[in-house]
Design a protein around this motif. Structure first.
Motif, PDB file in Angstrom:
ATOM      1  N   UNK A  24      29.628 -12.868 -18.689  1.00  0.00           N
ATOM      2  CA  UNK A  24      28.847 -11.722 -18.210  1.00  0.00           C
ATOM      3  C   UNK A  24      29.770 -10.583 -17.780  1.00  0.00           C
ATOM      4  N   UNK A  25      30.873 -10.927 -17.130  1.00  0.00           N
ATOM      5  CA  UNK A  25      31.841  -9.899 -16.711  1.00  0.00           C
ATOM      6  C   UNK A  25      32.453  -9.220 -17.929  1.00  0.00           C
ATOM      7  N   UNK A  26      32.864 -10.020 -18.911  1.00  0.00           N
ATOM      8  CA  UNK A  26      33.468  -9.448 -20.112  1.00  0.00           C
ATOM      9  C   UNK A  26      32.475  -8.562 -20.855  1.00  0.00           C
ATOM     10  N   UNK A  27      31.200  -8.955 -20.850  1.00  0.00           N
ATOM     11  CA  UNK A  27      30.194  -8.191 -21.572  1.00  0.00           C
ATOM     12  C   UNK A  27      29.747  -6.936 -20.869  1.00  0.00           C
ATOM     13  N   UNK A  28      29.729  -6.960 -19.529  1.00  0.00           N
ATOM     14  CA  UNK A  28      29.183  -5.830 -18.763  1.00  0.00           C
ATOM     15  C   UNK A  28      30.244  -4.960 -18.113  1.00  0.00           C
ATOM     16  N   UNK A  29      31.435  -5.524 -17.878  1.00  0.00           N
ATOM     17  CA  UNK A  29      32.463  -4.791 -17.163  1.00  0.00           C
ATOM     18  C   UNK A  29      32.243  -4.749 -15.667  1.00  0.00           C
ATOM     19  N   UNK A  30      31.248  -5.473 -15.163  1.00  0.00           N
ATOM     20  CA  UNK A  30      30.922  -5.491 -13.737  1.00  0.00           C
ATOM     21  C   UNK A  30      31.325  -6.820 -13.096  1.00  0.00           C
ATOM     22  N   UNK A  31      31.513  -6.832 -11.768  1.00  0.00           N
ATOM     23  CA  UNK A  31      31.719  -8.107 -11.079  1.00  0.00           C
ATOM     24  C   UNK A  31      30.448  -8.945 -11.118  1.00  0.00           C
ATOM     25  N   UNK A  32      30.601 -10.255 -11.183  1.00  0.00           N
ATOM     26  CA  UNK A  32      29.480 -11.189 -11.232  1.00  0.00           C
ATOM     27  C   UNK A  32      29.746 -12.302 -10.234  1.00  0.00           C
ATOM     28  N   UNK A  33      28.692 -12.769  -9.555  1.00  0.00           N
ATOM     29  CA  UNK A  33      28.825 -13.832  -8.556  1.00  0.00           C
ATOM     30  C   UNK A  33      28.293 -15.152  -9.093  1.00  0.00           C
ATOM     31  N   UNK A  34      28.845 -16.244  -8.575  1.00  0.00           N
ATOM     32  CA  UNK A  34      28.332 -17.584  -8.844  1.00  0.00           C
ATOM     33  C   UNK A  34      28.045 -18.248  -7.502  1.00  0.00           C
ATOM     34  N   UNK A  35      27.007 -19.079  -7.458  1.00  0.00           N
ATOM     35  CA  UNK A  35      26.583 -19.721  -6.210  1.00  0.00           C
ATOM     36  C   UNK A  35      26.331 -21.198  -6.454  1.00  0.00           C
ATOM     37  N   UNK A  36      26.857 -22.031  -5.551  1.00  0.00           N
ATOM     38  CA  UNK A  36      26.599 -23.475  -5.652  1.00  0.00           C
ATOM     39  C   UNK A  36      26.395 -24.062  -4.267  1.00  0.00           C
ATOM     40  N   UNK A  37      26.001 -25.323  -4.252  1.00  0.00           N
ATOM     41  CA  UNK A  37      25.814 -26.062  -3.011  1.00  0.00           C
ATOM     42  C   UNK A  37      27.155 -26.563  -2.500  1.00  0.00           C
ATOM     43  N   UNK A  38      27.130 -27.373  -1.442  1.00  0.00           N
ATOM     44  CA  UNK A  38      28.368 -27.856  -0.826  1.00  0.00           C
ATOM     45  C   UNK A  38      28.914 -29.082  -1.539  1.00  0.00           C
ATOM     46  N   UNK A  39      30.171 -29.413  -1.227  1.00  0.00           N
ATOM     47  CA  UNK A  39      30.783 -30.621  -1.760  1.00  0.00           C
ATOM     48  C   UNK A  39      31.514 -30.390  -3.068  1.00  0.00           C
ATOM     49  N   UNK A  40      31.576 -31.426  -3.905  1.00  0.00           N
ATOM     50  CA  UNK A  40      32.361 -31.351  -5.135  1.00  0.00           C
ATOM     51  C   UNK A  40      31.779 -30.377  -6.148  1.00  0.00           C
ATOM     52  N   UNK A  41      30.529 -29.936  -5.945  1.00  0.00           N
ATOM     53  CA  UNK A  41      29.959 -28.912  -6.829  1.00  0.00           C
ATOM     54  C   UNK A  41      30.895 -27.717  -6.910  1.00  0.00           C
ATOM     55  N   UNK A  42      31.429 -27.311  -5.761  1.00  0.00           N
ATOM     56  CA  UNK A  42      32.312 -26.144  -5.720  1.00  0.00           C
ATOM     57  C   UNK A  42      33.604 -26.385  -6.490  1.00  0.00           C
ATOM     58  N   UNK A  43      34.111 -27.626  -6.475  1.00  0.00           N
ATOM     59  CA  UNK A  43      35.375 -27.923  -7.156  1.00  0.00           C
ATOM     60  C   UNK A  43      35.279 -27.694  -8.658  1.00  0.00           C
ATOM     61  N   UNK A  44      34.077 -27.788  -9.207  1.00  0.00           N
ATOM     62  CA  UNK A  44      33.898 -27.569 -10.639  1.00  0.00           C
ATOM     63  C   UNK A  44      34.113 -26.118 -11.049  1.00  0.00           C
TER      64      UNK A  44
END
Length: 562
Positions: free
Chosen positions: A68-88
């Motif tokens: 999405x960043x490469x396509x739009x040129x804008x910053x993009x956010x990602x959101x996940x829950x706690x624990x090992x989800x974030x490590x991915x």
């Protein structure tokens, strides 16, 4: 403390957070479902102008965001829950760091009192991306007695982080955000969700060019241009024309699509064939490192004076440190040199142009007889137009593109920060949200990110996938292990999987067609809509043998011309 006060403070925190993201230019967030991320997920969904994407696989989700960043040129956010989800998220965060892409990582966390006591889904998240994040902050809990404190903290930290959303130092940002239960914000307080915009921080750096005056009077200079996506490039052409300098243009530079007489595209093949470059006196390196291993190796051993021009001052990001670095855009650098007296290098440039003309002819002559993966890629490039965007996987596909992108007008993209094969499908699909994309990928890279295909199924994202299936890791055939460890090669490096990818196409609602002859592919017209997989079955050993023939032909050409 009452539950009502807690929910009010929580709501003000997350609604302010999402509004601040929007104010600084964020328009898209990729959410991986989970419980602890409930407050922010609901705030994002409730915001009137924020676009959300739902992806259950965090690793693929983060690479989709990079697309999405490469396509739009804008910053993009990602959101996940706690624990090992974030490590991915780690592979994509590393890629965004090395590619200077503004990925905003939002990791939800357990409250501080649940850290370090073996609470479920609680790991140390506060600085888990410390090796890669340009900016990181571990937020306090929303305070029921001082709700204004958390609001001001959100506003202050987003303001500090915003300098990394755009400009020369952009890169990944990590916000770790702990939440106490209850987790559902008050949806009657939507007046806290705003669409105000803020001024984006500007950055400008000046530099002295006095030391270059004597250097530019020398005759034998090269301009080497790497990845220049989302940057203006016209001043490179202007300078090269006036000063008669060859431009060795990487396929990601976006310079090859222009018919400029100074652009050299076959340098990797020429260097593989031992083109002598001992007489080069200076080099202007622009943008990111090039794909060509041969060119990077030459840069390591040459005594030529090296000037680096890039928007990021990051020591160690190039194969060899330059003698001087100018931290500015290429256009600003070459524009600042406009008053330099023109140095005529007609003989030097003509030598390069003759080599380029002859090697282009030899490559095209070879492609008419070849039947390996390179021949299929050659035919693919002939099908693409200036309106197409080709996303290329790492390993062999991107190297073949480096050698064969000669006349094609398509824009070419790749994940060349960490150069990994993970997340390639997801990144291409993220780009396909904003642009017309064709993905060129090998079977192992495709297998590595098959989960990414889900986003096309769920969101009707069109994508043509050209899948080169040689049943294993084709690039290893070009390394010393192929002969030095022959008895162990196939198991440790070839790694055949024997997968039938038509089942993956069926699972994710892609059409599937297996192509077993070059003639069939030549006649094939790629679809202009929908999701399609075109599998091309090839042989690793035959690919290696036919590539060696091409390298030998270029070697013979050089010896005949020089």
């Amino acid at each position: 403390m009452t539950t009502t006060k807690h929910i009010e403070a929580l709501t003000k925190e997350v609604f302010t957070f999402v509004s601040e993201l929007y104010a600084y230019g964020v328009r898209e967030v990729v959410i991986s479902p989970g419980s602890r991320s409930t407050p922010l997920a609901i705030a994002i969904e409730a915001h009137p102008a924020m676009k959300s994407w739902i992806h259950p696989d965090e690793r693929s989700a983060a690479f989709f965001a990079l697309g999405l960043i490469k396509g739009s040129g804008r910053p993009v956010a990602v959101l996940c829950t706690s624990g090992t989800a974030a490590a991915n998220y780690t592979p994509a965060v590393a890629e965004s760091h090395m590619s200077h892409l503004p990925l905003i990582v939002l990791t939800s966390d357990r409250p501080h009192e649940l850290r370090g006591i073996a609470a479920p889904q609680a790991i140390n998240q506060s600085q888990m991306f410390a090796n890669y994040a340009a900016f990181q902050f571990d937020f306090p809990i929303a305070d029921e007695d001082q709700p204004r404190y958390i609001v001001e903290t959100v506003q202050f930290q987003l303001q500090k982080a915003s300098q990394y959303f755009y400009g020369p130092h952009r890169g990944p940002i990590h916000f770790n955000i702990p939440f106490r239960e209850p987790l559902t914000p008050d949806l009657t307080m939507t007046d806290w969700l705003t669409t105000k915009r803020k001024t984006i921080p500007q950055y400008q750096k000046t530099a002295s060019f006095d030391r270059l005056n004597a250097l530019f009077r020398k005759e034998r200079g090269l301009i080497i241009v790497g990845d220049m996506q989302h940057q203006e490039i016209d001043q490179i052409f202007t300078f090269a024309t006036i000063h008669e300098m060859p431009i060795l243009a990487d396929p990601l530079s976006q310079l090859r699509q222009y018919d400029h007489p100074n652009v050299i595209t076959t340098y990797d093949l020429l260097l593989r064939a031992d083109l002598p470059l001992d007489d080069v006196q200076f080099v202007i390196r622009v943008g990111k490192p090039v794909i060509s291993k041969a060119l990077n190796q030459w840069l390591k051993r040459t005594d030529a004076y090296q000037i680096l021009v890039q928007n990021h001052d990051e020591p160690g990001s190039f194969p060899v440190p330059p003698h001087v670095t100018y931290e500015m855009s290429a256009n600003d650098f070459f524009r600042a040199l406009a008053d330099q007296p023109a140095k005529r290098r007609h003989h030097w440039l003509s030598q390069w142009q003759q080599l380029e003309k002859q090697s282009r002819t030899e490559v095209q002559r070879h492609m008419k007889q070849a039947t390996d993966e390179a021949a299929y890629i050659d035919r693919l490039l002939k099908k693409l137009t200036k309106d197409d965007h080709l996303f290329v996987s790492n390993s062999m596909p991107v190297r073949d593109i480096d050698n064969l992108l000669i006349y094609c007008k398509a824009n070419v993209y790749a994940n060349r920060g960490a150069n990994g094969i993970d997340g390639v499908v997801s990144t291409a699909l993220g780009m396909a949200v904003h642009k017309k994309v064709t993905l060129l990928i090998g079977d192992l890279a495709f297998y590595h990110d098959m989960n990414g295909l889900l986003m096309s199924k769920l969101n009707d994202i069109p994508l043509n996938i050209i899948l080169l299936n040689n049943d294993g890791g084709g690039i290893f055939s070009y390394l010393p292990q192929r002969t030095a460890a022959e008895n162990y090669f196939e198991r440790l490096f070839g790694t055949p999987t024997g997968l039938d990818f038509k089942h993956a196409a069926l699972l994710y609602d892609f059409t599937f067609e297996r192509i077993e002859s070059l003639q069939t592919f030549e006649m094939k017209q790629l679809s202009s809509f929908g999701a399609h997989i075109y599998e091309i079955v090839t042989d690793r050993d035959d690919n290696h043998a036919q590539h060696q023939v091409l390298y030998q032909k270029l070697g013979d050409l050089i010896h005949a011309l020089l």
